[in-house]
Design a protein around this motif. Structure first.
Motif, PDB file in Angstrom:
ATOM      1  N   ILE A  62      36.797   2.806  62.261  1.00 22.82           N
ATOM      2  CA  ILE A  62      36.472   1.703  63.154  1.00 22.82           C
ATOM      3  C   ILE A  62      35.319   0.869  62.591  1.00 22.82           C
ATOM      4  N   ASN A  63      35.436  -0.452  62.721  1.00 26.34           N
ATOM      5  CA  ASN A  63      34.370  -1.382  62.346  1.00 26.34           C
ATOM      6  C   ASN A  63      34.100  -2.305  63.524  1.00 26.34           C
ATOM      7  N   CYS A  64      32.980  -2.077  64.216  1.00 30.46           N
ATOM      8  CA  CYS A  64      32.658  -2.892  65.388  1.00 30.46           C
ATOM      9  C   CYS A  64      31.181  -3.275  65.396  1.00 30.46           C
ATOM     10  N   ASP A  65      30.806  -4.057  66.370  1.00 32.26           N
ATOM     11  CA  ASP A  65      29.418  -4.515  66.497  1.00 32.26           C
ATOM     12  C   ASP A  65      28.692  -3.644  67.516  1.00 32.26           C
ATOM     13  N   PHE A  66      28.074  -2.593  67.025  1.00 29.04           N
ATOM     14  CA  PHE A  66      27.335  -1.680  67.899  1.00 29.04           C
ATOM     15  C   PHE A  66      25.861  -2.045  67.966  1.00 29.04           C
ATOM     16  N   GLU A  67      25.585  -3.333  67.814  1.00 32.08           N
ATOM     17  CA  GLU A  67      24.251  -3.838  68.148  1.00 32.08           C
ATOM     18  C   GLU A  67      24.229  -4.293  69.601  1.00 32.08           C
ATOM     19  N   ALA A  75      31.708  -4.085  71.429  1.00 30.52           N
ATOM     20  CA  ALA A  75      31.473  -2.653  71.178  1.00 30.52           C
ATOM     21  C   ALA A  75      32.671  -1.856  71.684  1.00 30.52           C
ATOM     22  N   ALA A  76      32.642  -1.400  72.935  1.00 28.41           N
ATOM     23  CA  ALA A  76      33.759  -0.611  73.463  1.00 28.41           C
ATOM     24  C   ALA A  76      35.064  -1.403  73.449  1.00 28.41           C
ATOM     25  N   GLY A  77      34.989  -2.694  73.705  1.00 27.99           N
ATOM     26  CA  GLY A  77      36.197  -3.516  73.676  1.00 27.99           C
ATOM     27  C   GLY A  77      36.814  -3.559  72.293  1.00 27.99           C
ATOM     28  N   CYS A  78      35.965  -3.653  71.289  1.00 25.41           N
ATOM     29  CA  CYS A  78      36.422  -3.652  69.895  1.00 25.41           C
ATOM     30  C   CYS A  78      37.033  -2.299  69.540  1.00 25.41           C
ATOM     31  N   VAL A  79      36.389  -1.212  69.952  1.00 24.77           N
ATOM     32  CA  VAL A  79      36.938   0.124  69.704  1.00 24.77           C
ATOM     33  C   VAL A  79      38.308   0.267  70.362  1.00 24.77           C
ATOM     34  N   ASP A  81      40.416  -2.010  71.101  1.00 19.14           N
ATOM     35  CA  ASP A  81      41.384  -2.846  70.398  1.00 19.14           C
ATOM     36  C   ASP A  81      41.863  -2.167  69.114  1.00 19.14           C
ATOM     37  N   GLN A  82      40.936  -1.693  68.299  1.00 20.30           N
ATOM     38  CA  GLN A  82      41.305  -1.101  67.015  1.00 20.30           C
ATOM     39  C   GLN A  82      42.009   0.241  67.179  1.00 20.30           C
ATOM     40  N   VAL A  83      41.539   1.062  68.110  1.00 20.32           N
ATOM     41  CA  VAL A  83      42.171   2.358  68.332  1.00 20.32           C
ATOM     42  C   VAL A  83      43.571   2.176  68.926  1.00 20.32           C
ATOM     43  N   SER A  84      43.710   1.253  69.872  1.00 14.33           N
ATOM     44  CA  SER A  84      45.024   0.995  70.486  1.00 14.33           C
ATOM     45  C   SER A  84      46.019   0.503  69.452  1.00 14.33           C
ATOM     46  N   SER A  85      45.589  -0.386  68.576  1.00 15.27           N
ATOM     47  CA  SER A  85      46.474  -0.899  67.524  1.00 15.27           C
ATOM     48  C   SER A  85      46.901   0.217  66.581  1.00 15.27           C
ATOM     49  N   PHE A  86      45.949   1.056  66.216  1.00 18.10           N
ATOM     50  CA  PHE A  86      46.235   2.207  65.340  1.00 18.10           C
ATOM     51  C   PHE A  86      47.256   3.134  65.983  1.00 18.10           C
ATOM     52  N   MET A  87      47.064   3.464  67.251  1.00 12.51           N
ATOM     53  CA  MET A  87      47.976   4.383  67.928  1.00 12.51           C
ATOM     54  C   MET A  87      49.369   3.791  68.053  1.00 12.51           C
ATOM     55  N   ALA A  88      49.429   2.497  68.316  1.00 13.26           N
ATOM     56  CA  ALA A  88      50.738   1.851  68.461  1.00 13.26           C
ATOM     57  C   ALA A  88      51.459   1.760  67.122  1.00 13.26           C
ATOM     58  N   GLN A  89      50.753   1.340  66.104  1.00 16.38           N
ATOM     59  CA  GLN A  89      51.376   1.165  64.788  1.00 16.38           C
ATOM     60  C   GLN A  89      51.834   2.477  64.173  1.00 16.38           C
ATOM     61  N   LYS A  90      51.042   3.535  64.393  1.00 14.66           N
ATOM     62  CA  LYS A  90      51.353   4.825  63.778  1.00 14.66           C
ATOM     63  C   LYS A  90      52.019   5.792  64.762  1.00 14.66           C
ATOM     64  N   GLN A  91      52.273   5.329  65.975  1.00 16.83           N
ATOM     65  CA  GLN A  91      52.915   6.145  67.010  1.00 16.83           C
ATOM     66  C   GLN A  91      52.150   7.462  67.237  1.00 16.83           C
ATOM     67  N   ILE A  92      50.844   7.332  67.374  1.00 16.56           N
ATOM     68  CA  ILE A  92      49.982   8.491  67.568  1.00 16.56           C
ATOM     69  C   ILE A  92      50.162   9.058  68.980  1.00 16.56           C
TER      70      ILE A  92
END
Length: 284
Positions: A62-67, A75-79, A81-92
């Motif tokens: 994950i690469n997000c803005d945790f400032e 922050a959490a919204g970015c996480v 987004d990236q985690v949801s995309s990963f799970m969908a693309q890889k069928q996790i």
């Protein structure tokens, strides 16, 4: 239960395990990351840990803005987004999460507030384990010092950054309020919906003659040894042990499991130091 029924149950369990698509997400700590693979975790650490997966390719960093505050869309919204995309693309179907420092707060926010974002429930449902390396669950006095702008600021600036919202959030009193009203997993609060287990760093070694002091970068050890002077005796140079163990459960305190019973500084707890990578690999 007869032998035939036992066999059916065993076959069913085996089929279920085989069909699970296990993925791993690594969530960094405070800071704005664009290349956390190299700049925060390093390939050595990730490539060792991922050997614990049935399919080593199912990893996202994950690469997000945790400032920002943990709930912020950056922050959490970015996480989410990236985690949801990963799970969908890889069928996790089974997600393991490794976090470090403030990343644990962001992940706890997601697990504690499922109605905040429509993507949170699916992430919570698919997550089976969060391994929180040196989580700042109870905040740190160094954040208070940095925000106050006193003499500590020049000492800890390299460690916690400037007076951003993430540092402000990790002040001890502020985290106490969040833990009481918004976050699950601490004493007197509801339990987190999924396993959240901490690895606690208890000390910093920086002796120039000690080869173990060079894992993770000797200059980092020296800096953390300095900041440790303003923390209690059990700390990793950034967080006191009580903060790291404030939420969820404690998997282990460094010396209980590390090679040579070596302590893990705040820098070393995200590096391939003293078999930490192997311990995590076996855990996932």
């Amino acid at each position: 239960m007869n032998k035939k029924l036992i066999g059916v149950v065993a076959l069913s369990l085996a089929s279920s395990i085989a069909s699970a698509n296990t993925g791993l997400a690594l969530i960094h700590g405070t800071g704005k990351q664009t290349n956390a693979y190299d700049d925060y975790w390093t390939g050595d650490f990730i490539n060792s840990v991922k050997k614990g997966l049935p399919n080593e390719s199912l990893v996202t960093v994950i690469n997000c803005d945790f400032e920002q505050y943990m709930w912020d869309v950056r922050a959490a919204g970015c996480v989410a987004d990236q985690v949801s995309s990963f799970m969908a693309q890889k069928q996790i179907t089974d997600l393991k999460v490794i976090t470090h420092s403030n990343g644990g707060n962001v992940m706890r926010w997601i697990m504690s507030n499922p109605t905040w974002d429509s993507r949170y429930p699916n992430i919570i449902d698919k997550t089976s384990r969060v391994i929180a390396l040196a989580p700042s669950s109870g905040g740190t006095p160094l954040a208070d010092a940095a925000i106050a702008g006193n003499v500590f600021e020049s000492v800890v600036g390299w460690l916690v950054g400037v007076k951003n919202d993430a540092v402000r959030m990790q002040q001890v009193g502020w985290m106490a309020n969040y833990n009481q009203d918004w976050l699950f997993g601490t004493a007197g609060r509801p339990s987190l919906p999924k396993t959240f287990e901490a690895v606690v760093g208890s000390d910093v070694d920086s002796a120039v003659w000690d080869g173990d002091s060079y894992c993770g970068g000797y200059h980092n050890q020296v800096g953390l040894e300095v900041t440790q002077n303003w923390l209690n005796s059990c700390s990793d140079g950034f967080l006191e042990c009580s903060s790291q163990s404030a939420a969820g459960s404690t998997w282990f305190v460094d010396k209980q499991k590390t090679k040579g019973q070596e302590p893990l500084s705040h820098q070393q707890s995200r590096r391939k130091c003293f078999d930490l990578d192997k311990l995590i690999r076996d855990r996932i």
